[in-house]
Scaffold this motif. Structure first.
Motif, PDB file in Angstrom:
ATOM      1  N   LEU A  51       0.831  -1.212   0.000  1.00 56.18           N
ATOM      2  CA  LEU A  51       0.000   0.000   0.000  1.00 56.18           C
ATOM      3  C   LEU A  51       0.862   1.257   0.000  1.00 56.18           C
ATOM      4  CD1 LEU A  51      -2.859   1.128   0.126  1.00 56.18           C
ATOM      5  CD2 LEU A  51      -2.722   1.042   2.608  1.00 56.18           C
ATOM      6  N   GLU A  52       1.944   1.266   0.800  1.00 54.16           N
ATOM      7  CA  GLU A  52       2.821   2.437   0.853  1.00 54.16           C
ATOM      8  C   GLU A  52       3.560   2.633  -0.476  1.00 54.16           C
ATOM      9  OE1 GLU A  52       3.905   2.676   5.638  1.00 54.16           O
ATOM     10  OE2 GLU A  52       5.307   1.731   4.223  1.00 54.16           O
ATOM     11  N   THR A  53       3.959   1.532  -1.106  1.00 56.71           N
ATOM     12  CA  THR A  53       4.682   1.638  -2.373  1.00 56.71           C
ATOM     13  C   THR A  53       3.779   2.161  -3.493  1.00 56.71           C
ATOM     14  OG1 THR A  53       6.112  -0.202  -1.724  1.00 56.71           O
ATOM     15  CG2 THR A  53       6.034   0.362  -4.061  1.00 56.71           C
ATOM     16  N   LEU A  54       2.554   1.642  -3.545  1.00 56.49           N
ATOM     17  CA  LEU A  54       1.644   2.031  -4.634  1.00 56.49           C
ATOM     18  C   LEU A  54       1.127   3.464  -4.479  1.00 56.49           C
ATOM     19  CD1 LEU A  54      -0.437  -1.254  -5.029  1.00 56.49           C
ATOM     20  CD2 LEU A  54       1.310  -0.378  -6.584  1.00 56.49           C
ATOM     21  N   THR A  55       0.955   3.932  -3.246  1.00 58.53           N
ATOM     22  CA  THR A  55       0.351   5.254  -3.037  1.00 58.53           C
ATOM     23  C   THR A  55       1.360   6.330  -2.682  1.00 58.53           C
ATOM     24  OG1 THR A  55      -0.068   4.706  -0.721  1.00 58.53           O
ATOM     25  CG2 THR A  55      -1.820   4.253  -2.307  1.00 58.53           C
ATOM     26  N   GLY A  56       2.548   5.958  -2.202  1.00 57.49           N
ATOM     27  CA  GLY A  56       3.553   6.943  -1.826  1.00 57.49           C
ATOM     28  C   GLY A  56       3.257   7.644  -0.522  1.00 57.49           C
ATOM     29  N   ILE A  57       2.567   6.959   0.394  1.00 52.71           N
ATOM     30  CA  ILE A  57       2.247   7.557   1.691  1.00 52.71           C
ATOM     31  C   ILE A  57       2.871   6.714   2.798  1.00 52.71           C
ATOM     32  CG2 ILE A  57       0.117   8.617   0.862  1.00 52.71           C
ATOM     33  CD1 ILE A  57      -0.237   5.614   3.045  1.00 52.71           C
ATOM     34  N   ASP A  58       2.839   7.266   4.009  1.00 45.93           N
ATOM     35  CA  ASP A  58       3.273   6.511   5.189  1.00 45.93           C
ATOM     36  C   ASP A  58       2.030   6.101   5.970  1.00 45.93           C
ATOM     37  OD1 ASP A  58       5.966   6.812   4.655  1.00 45.93           O
ATOM     38  OD2 ASP A  58       6.073   8.757   5.654  1.00 45.93           O
ATOM     39  N   LEU A  59       1.922   4.779   6.207  1.00 43.94           N
ATOM     40  CA  LEU A  59       0.790   4.249   6.966  1.00 43.94           C
ATOM     41  C   LEU A  59       1.246   4.009   8.402  1.00 43.94           C
ATOM     42  CD1 LEU A  59      -2.118   3.255   6.922  1.00 43.94           C
ATOM     43  CD2 LEU A  59      -1.290   1.022   6.211  1.00 43.94           C
ATOM     44  N   ILE A  60       0.676   4.791   9.317  1.00 43.17           N
ATOM     45  CA  ILE A  60       1.099   4.718  10.723  1.00 43.17           C
ATOM     46  C   ILE A  60       0.054   3.926  11.509  1.00 43.17           C
ATOM     47  CG2 ILE A  60       1.644   6.078  12.779  1.00 43.17           C
ATOM     48  CD1 ILE A  60       2.333   8.401  10.875  1.00 43.17           C
ATOM     49  N   ILE A  61       0.508   2.811  12.058  1.00 46.68           N
ATOM     50  CA  ILE A  61      -0.364   1.969  12.896  1.00 46.68           C
ATOM     51  C   ILE A  61       0.225   1.965  14.292  1.00 46.68           C
ATOM     52  CG2 ILE A  61      -1.315  -0.334  13.240  1.00 46.68           C
ATOM     53  CD1 ILE A  61      -1.105  -0.785  10.240  1.00 46.68           C
ATOM     54  N   ASP A  62      -0.452   2.654  15.207  1.00 49.90           N
ATOM     55  CA  ASP A  62       0.052   2.768  16.574  1.00 49.90           C
ATOM     56  C   ASP A  62      -1.020   2.289  17.555  1.00 49.90           C
ATOM     57  OD1 ASP A  62      -1.787   4.757  16.406  1.00 49.90           O
ATOM     58  OD2 ASP A  62      -0.348   6.427  16.495  1.00 49.90           O
ATOM     59  N   ASP A  63      -0.949   2.787  18.765  1.00 53.13           N
ATOM     60  CA  ASP A  63      -1.877   2.344  19.802  1.00 53.13           C
ATOM     61  C   ASP A  63      -3.231   3.034  19.733  1.00 53.13           C
ATOM     62  OD1 ASP A  63       0.103   0.700  20.725  1.00 53.13           O
ATOM     63  OD2 ASP A  63       0.871   2.161  22.188  1.00 53.13           O
ATOM     64  N   THR A  64      -3.445   3.897  18.748  1.00 51.51           N
ATOM     65  CA  THR A  64      -4.746   4.572  18.635  1.00 51.51           C
ATOM     66  C   THR A  64      -5.826   3.526  18.420  1.00 51.51           C
ATOM     67  OG1 THR A  64      -3.651   6.461  17.611  1.00 51.51           O
ATOM     68  CG2 THR A  64      -6.047   6.348  17.413  1.00 51.51           C
ATOM     69  N   PRO A  65      -6.815   3.490  19.252  1.00 53.28           N
ATOM     70  CA  PRO A  65      -7.826   2.418  19.142  1.00 53.28           C
ATOM     71  C   PRO A  65      -8.694   2.597  17.889  1.00 53.28           C
ATOM     72  CG  PRO A  65      -8.461   3.990  20.830  1.00 53.28           C
ATOM     73  CD  PRO A  65      -7.081   4.375  20.403  1.00 53.28           C
ATOM     74  N   GLU A  66      -8.844   1.489  17.166  1.00 48.23           N
ATOM     75  CA  GLU A  66      -9.740   1.392  16.016  1.00 48.23           C
ATOM     76  C   GLU A  66      -9.512   2.518  15.002  1.00 48.23           C
ATOM     77  OE1 GLU A  66     -13.703   1.212  17.444  1.00 48.23           O
ATOM     78  OE2 GLU A  66     -13.467  -0.765  18.364  1.00 48.23           O
ATOM     79  N   ALA A  67      -8.220   2.788  14.718  1.00 47.86           N
ATOM     80  CA  ALA A  67      -7.900   3.824  13.726  1.00 47.86           C
ATOM     81  C   ALA A  67      -6.466   3.660  13.271  1.00 47.86           C
ATOM     82  CB  ALA A  67      -8.106   5.223  14.298  1.00 47.86           C
ATOM     83  N   VAL A  68      -6.211   3.994  12.009  1.00 42.61           N
ATOM     84  CA  VAL A  68      -4.848   4.077  11.470  1.00 42.61           C
ATOM     85  C   VAL A  68      -4.691   5.460  10.847  1.00 42.61           C
ATOM     86  CG1 VAL A  68      -4.589   1.614  11.070  1.00 42.61           C
ATOM     87  CG2 VAL A  68      -5.563   3.064   9.277  1.00 42.61           C
ATOM     88  N   ILE A  69      -3.457   5.902  10.740  1.00 38.35           N
ATOM     89  CA  ILE A  69      -3.163   7.262  10.262  1.00 38.35           C
ATOM     90  C   ILE A  69      -2.406   7.179   8.945  1.00 38.35           C
ATOM     91  CG2 ILE A  69      -1.944   9.414  10.770  1.00 38.35           C
ATOM     92  CD1 ILE A  69      -2.372   8.805  13.746  1.00 38.35           C
ATOM     93  N   LEU A  70      -2.855   7.960   7.969  1.00 39.56           N
ATOM     94  CA  LEU A  70      -2.163   8.081   6.686  1.00 39.56           C
ATOM     95  C   LEU A  70      -1.446   9.418   6.662  1.00 39.56           C
ATOM     96  CD1 LEU A  70      -5.076   6.927   4.335  1.00 39.56           C
ATOM     97  CD2 LEU A  70      -3.280   5.532   5.349  1.00 39.56           C
ATOM     98  N   SER A  71      -0.136   9.411   6.409  1.00 38.40           N
ATOM     99  CA  SER A  71       0.660  10.632   6.446  1.00 38.40           C
ATOM    100  C   SER A  71       1.338  10.844   5.092  1.00 38.40           C
ATOM    101  CB  SER A  71       1.711  10.555   7.560  1.00 38.40           C
ATOM    102  OG  SER A  71       2.539  11.692   7.524  1.00 38.40           O
TER     103      SER A  71
END
Length: 520
Positions: A236-256
């Motif tokens: 996903l990061e290679t195809l879109t050129g974004i950083d996918l951040i998966i941390d302790d945030t409950p039921e959510a991921v962050i796209l940077s």
């Protein structure tokens, strides 16, 4: 058979009949001849009479014609004589006038000769007087230099300084009066126009950041997004050129990502993958392609919606697409597409108030920041890129100049360019429309104070009200009230030339004189 006597009788009768017939014929012929001669004679008499009558009538007509001819000739002769007499009288009049003019010219010539002689004498007298005046002036100058103890050059310089100071003071007072009157009228009218424009244009402001949050149905989805040995997240990061951040945030991921379009593609693709439930590299690639097409359609629809909302038609399709890309571009937290639409509305309203071309003003306002949609693909500032794009797609010279001048890089060549500058400032300066970093804010305040402190006569300056006002304390012994007007103008001009800022900055000069004494 008949007897001879009978034959003789018959012959005699025949001969007698013949003789009688001949005699009768001769008598008839003679009678007709006499009748014919009588008719001929009568006809000859009538003809002779007719000829005589004709001759008599002709003679009478001839005499009548001769009389008429003589009358006509006499009449023409009289008219000709009358015309000749009139022309002679006219010639005599003209001749008298010419003689009078010649006499007048001669008199004027004599008068001019006398005046020339008099002028020549006066010129000689004037030359003599000039020489005398020059001698007297020289003596007066020498006497003045002796009395004052100054040379003529020193006295001239002193006089110039005195007059210059006086003129400066008078000009400052005059400038202050004119400016105060002009500002009162201009500010009143400008407030009415701008207030009307702002009231009619209620645009919302969208502040985007560099991250997007994607909600998850549960925390187990995070492991599926990461995949075995992280292959899903890497794909996903290679195809879109974004950083996918998966941390302790409950039921959510962050796209940077700094590119909002890439971030939007990744967000749509990830949401589709979460709904579908099948998350693996092939499926990720398929969803990313669908998301790219969806974003491209969204860009075109947003551009068309912007042109429809502002009433700007006839744009090149590529310009419409670039307008749609501005939806994913922010400037100091302000969405550039919303900002462009607001500027277009403001320009149209103000142009209508001033009697200008409303459609052209809206077009210039909508396209003024079009370069920001391509500043990542093309070299140069967003102004130069916007000018290049509009020239490429054959926009009018008024629109191009408005784009080029909306940040003051060049002088505006039309009132529409000035309206774009004003509308851009209004939209950007609205409270909450934009945000600045603390560092930029502090630097601007420091630069304001540095500019003011660099002028002679300034004791101390203070940038207050978030940089909206510059309060300056002047040295009262070096700056009088009249000079403060000129000083404030010079400081304002230098701020305009060296700083970029939203809205306007009030330059407030204060001159305070204190007298202190102690009672002992």
């Amino acid at each position: 058979m008949l007897s001879i006597d009978a034959l003789l009788v018959v012959v005699l009768l025949i001969v007698t009949a013949i003789i009688v017939g001949v005699i009768a014929f001769i008598m008839g012929v003679s009678y007709r001849k006499r009748i014919a001669e009588a008719k001929i004679g009568s006809a000859e008499e009538k003809a002779s009479k007719i000829i005589d009558d004709a001759i008599t009538a002709a003679e009478a007509k001839k005499r009548e014609i001769m009389l008429e001819a003589k009358e006509e000739t006499l009449k023409a002769k009289n008219e000709l004589d009358q015309e000749i007499r009139e022309r002679r009288a006219e010639l005599q009049r003209l001749e008298r006038r010419i003689i009078q003019k010649e006499e007048a010219v001669d008199r004027k010539a004599e008068s001019l000769e006398k005046k020339e002689e008099s002028l020549a004498e006066k010129m000689e007298e004037l030359d003599k007087l000039k020489e005398e005046v020059a001698v007297l002036q020289q003596k007066e100058i020498q006497e003045l230099e002796r009395i004052s103890g100054l040379t003529s050059e020193e006295a001239k310089e002193y006089l110039f300084r005195t007059v210059e100071n006086q003129v400066k003071m008078e000009s400052a007072i005059l400038i202050k009066d004119i400016e105060s009157k002009a500002k009162m009228e201009a500010e009143k009218k400008a407030r009415e126009i701008i207030t009307n424009a702002i009231q009619k244009c209620a645009a919302d402001h969208v502040a985007d950041t560099t991250v997007s949050v994607v909600p998850l149905p549960n925390d187990e989805m995070k492991g599926r997004i990461i995949g075995r040995e992280g292959r899903n997240i890497r794909t996903l990061e290679t195809l879109t050129g974004i950083d996918l951040i998966i941390d302790d945030t409950p039921e959510a991921v962050i796209l940077s990502a700094f590119d909002p379009i890439r971030r939007e593609v990744a967000r749509i693709a990830l949401e589709k993958l979460i709904l579908d439930g099948r998350i693996h590299p092939a499926r990720i690639e398929e969803m990313v392609e669908k998301a790219k097409k969806e974003v491209e359609n969204m860009i075109r629809e947003e551009g068309e919606a912007a042109t429809f909302e502002t009433g700007v038609h006839g744009l090149h399709p590529e310009l419409v697409r670039l307008l749609g890309k501005l939806k994913f571009r922010t400037s100091y937290g302000q969405n550039v597409l919303k900002h462009s639409i607001e500027v277009a509305h403001l320009c149209g309203i103000m142009a209508g108030e001033l009697g200008l071309d409303v459609r052209l003003a809206k077009r210039a306002g909508l396209l003024h920041d079009i370069g920001k949609a391509a500043d990542k693909e093309m070299e140069g500032s967003h102004i130069s890129i916007g000018v290049e794009l509009c020239r490429k797609y054959r926009e009018s010279s008024v629109v191009i100049n408005a784009i080029e001048a909306h940040h003051g890089d060049v002088e505006p060549e039309s009132l529409i360019a000035v309206l774009v500058q004003a509308a851009d400032t209004i939209s950007a300066a609205r409270p909450g429309a934009r945000r600045e970093t603390l560092e930029t804010y502090i630097k601007r305040l420091q630069k304001l104070e540095e500019i003011a402190d660099g002028f002679d006569g300034v004791e101390k300056s203070f940038a207050i009200q978030a940089g909206r006002e510059l309060r300056i304390m002047v040295i009262p012994e070096q700056t009088d009230d009249a000079q403060m007007v000129l000083l404030s103008r010079e400081i304002a001009r230098k701020i305009e030339s060296e700083l970029e800022y939203p809205g306007q900055i009030k330059v407030h000069l204060i001159r305070e004189t204190r007298a202190i004494e102690y009672a002992k």
